[in-house]
Design a protein around this motif. Structure first.
Motif, PDB file in Angstrom:
ATOM      1  N   VAL A 166       0.649  -1.389   0.010  1.00 28.86           N
ATOM      2  CA  VAL A 166      -0.070   0.135   0.074  1.00 28.86           C
ATOM      3  C   VAL A 166       0.919   1.475   0.238  1.00 28.86           C
ATOM      4  O   VAL A 166       1.525   1.653   0.851  1.00 28.86           O
ATOM      5  N   ASP A 167       1.058   1.883  -1.012  1.00 27.49           N
ATOM      6  CA  ASP A 167       1.793   3.251  -1.214  1.00 27.49           C
ATOM      7  C   ASP A 167       1.015   4.589  -1.196  1.00 27.49           C
ATOM      8  O   ASP A 167       0.597   4.816   0.515  1.00 27.49           O
ATOM      9  N   THR A 168       0.383   4.691  -2.328  1.00 22.82           N
ATOM     10  CA  THR A 168      -0.809   6.413  -1.983  1.00 22.82           C
ATOM     11  C   THR A 168      -1.877   5.856  -1.489  1.00 22.82           C
ATOM     12  O   THR A 168      -2.711   6.705  -0.627  1.00 22.82           O
ATOM     13  N   ARG A 222       4.122   7.683   2.293  1.00 24.11           N
ATOM     14  CA  ARG A 222       3.424   7.760   0.669  1.00 24.11           C
ATOM     15  C   ARG A 222       1.633   8.375   0.519  1.00 24.11           C
ATOM     16  O   ARG A 222       1.758   8.537  -0.237  1.00 24.11           O
ATOM     17  N   ARG A 223       1.159   8.248   1.521  1.00 23.69           N
ATOM     18  CA  ARG A 223      -0.391   7.575   1.403  1.00 23.69           C
ATOM     19  C   ARG A 223      -1.288   9.714   1.133  1.00 23.69           C
ATOM     20  O   ARG A 223      -0.446  10.261   1.612  1.00 23.69           O
ATOM     21  N   VAL A 224      -1.396   9.250   0.174  1.00 24.44           N
ATOM     22  CA  VAL A 224      -2.186  10.491  -0.178  1.00 24.44           C
ATOM     23  C   VAL A 224      -3.803  10.752   0.395  1.00 24.44           C
ATOM     24  O   VAL A 224      -4.669  11.958   0.253  1.00 24.44           O
ATOM     25  N   VAL A 225      -4.391   9.213   0.560  1.00 26.99           N
ATOM     26  CA  VAL A 225      -5.914   9.007   0.531  1.00 26.99           C
ATOM     27  C   VAL A 225      -6.101   8.289   1.942  1.00 26.99           C
ATOM     28  O   VAL A 225      -4.717   7.180   2.639  1.00 26.99           O
ATOM     29  N   PHE A 268      11.158   4.254   0.335  1.00 26.75           N
ATOM     30  CA  PHE A 268      12.341   4.263  -1.401  1.00 26.75           C
ATOM     31  C   PHE A 268      11.104   3.255  -2.237  1.00 26.75           C
ATOM     32  O   PHE A 268       9.990   2.289  -1.900  1.00 26.75           O
ATOM     33  N   PHE A 269      11.591   2.990  -2.966  1.00 29.00           N
ATOM     34  CA  PHE A 269      10.935   1.906  -4.142  1.00 29.00           C
ATOM     35  C   PHE A 269      11.692   0.725  -3.820  1.00 29.00           C
ATOM     36  O   PHE A 269      13.366   0.840  -4.476  1.00 29.00           O
TER      37      PHE A 269
END
Ligand code: IMP
Length: 189
Positions: free
Chosen positions: A114-116, A146-149, A163-164
């Protein structure tokens, strides 16, 4: 001879991009054993369906499902996300849907990372409309920075910084999914 050199360069470049191992094969195995036992313990006797989002979660699904000592079915879906910039609004298209009705089932989504949070938030909304008895998300990795929601998995096995990562199903340009561990991808090569 020329072809041999080219092949060697390809392999060297491939290896140079594996910066360092972040989570070992053993650590992954141990964590999956624990979570698999927890899921089996919470099994209620209702039909259980594990849903994996392709492609990244295919390795995790194979190992987690075998660590759950309880009756369950397996299904796969494939989604493509369209988001622009940093906007949290966007679209998730289901490219391949699960092949069964999920009404009244206990559904567990098995995800790689789970990223964004945007993809899984939408997938959960879509699946909830189909009225499962319950819906939970188990993610191998979580990158909360990195979460945006507003979305969090119910269970995550490992929390990592921003990091990736590659390996254990996770790719960079479709490569590295077959590494048995999770590694940091070297973007500077
Ligand atoms: P989200 O909608 O931003 O949470 O995106 C989730 C998807 O992005 C994951 O299922 C992965 O396929 C991909 N992804 C996010 N971070 C990484 C990473 O570090 N390595 C490889 N794939 C990633």
């Amino acid at each position: 001879m020329g072809t041999l050199m080219t092949n060697q360069t390809l392999i060297e470049n491939y290896q140079k991009r594996i910066k360092r191992i972040v989570i070992t094969e053993e650590e992954i195995k141990e964590a999956i054993k624990k979570v698999g036992a927890e899921i089996a313990k919470s099994y209620t006797g209702r039909p259980l369906l594990l849903v994996s989002v392709l492609k990244g979660a295919f390795v995790f699904m194979a190992d987690l499902s075998r660590a759950i000592n309880a009756p369950c079915e397996i299904a796969f879906m494939c989604a493509k996300s369209y988001f622009s910039g940093t906007s949290s609004s966007g679209e998730v298209n289901i490219i391949m849907d699960i092949d069964r009705d999920i009404k009244d089932l206990d559904v567990i989504i098995v995800e790689d990372i789970v990223d964004t949070g945007r993809t899984l938030k939408r997938i959960c909304e879509i699946l909830k409309e189909r009225k499962p008895h319950s819906l939970r998300v188990v993610s191998l990795l979580d990158k909360p920075d990195r979460r945006v929601v507003d979305f969090n998995p119910d269970i995550s096995l490992f929390t990592i910084p921003d990091f990736f990562v590659i390996g254990y199903g996770l790719d960079c340009a479709e490569q590295y999914r077959n590494l048995p561990y999770i590694a940091e991808y070297n973007q500077e090569v």
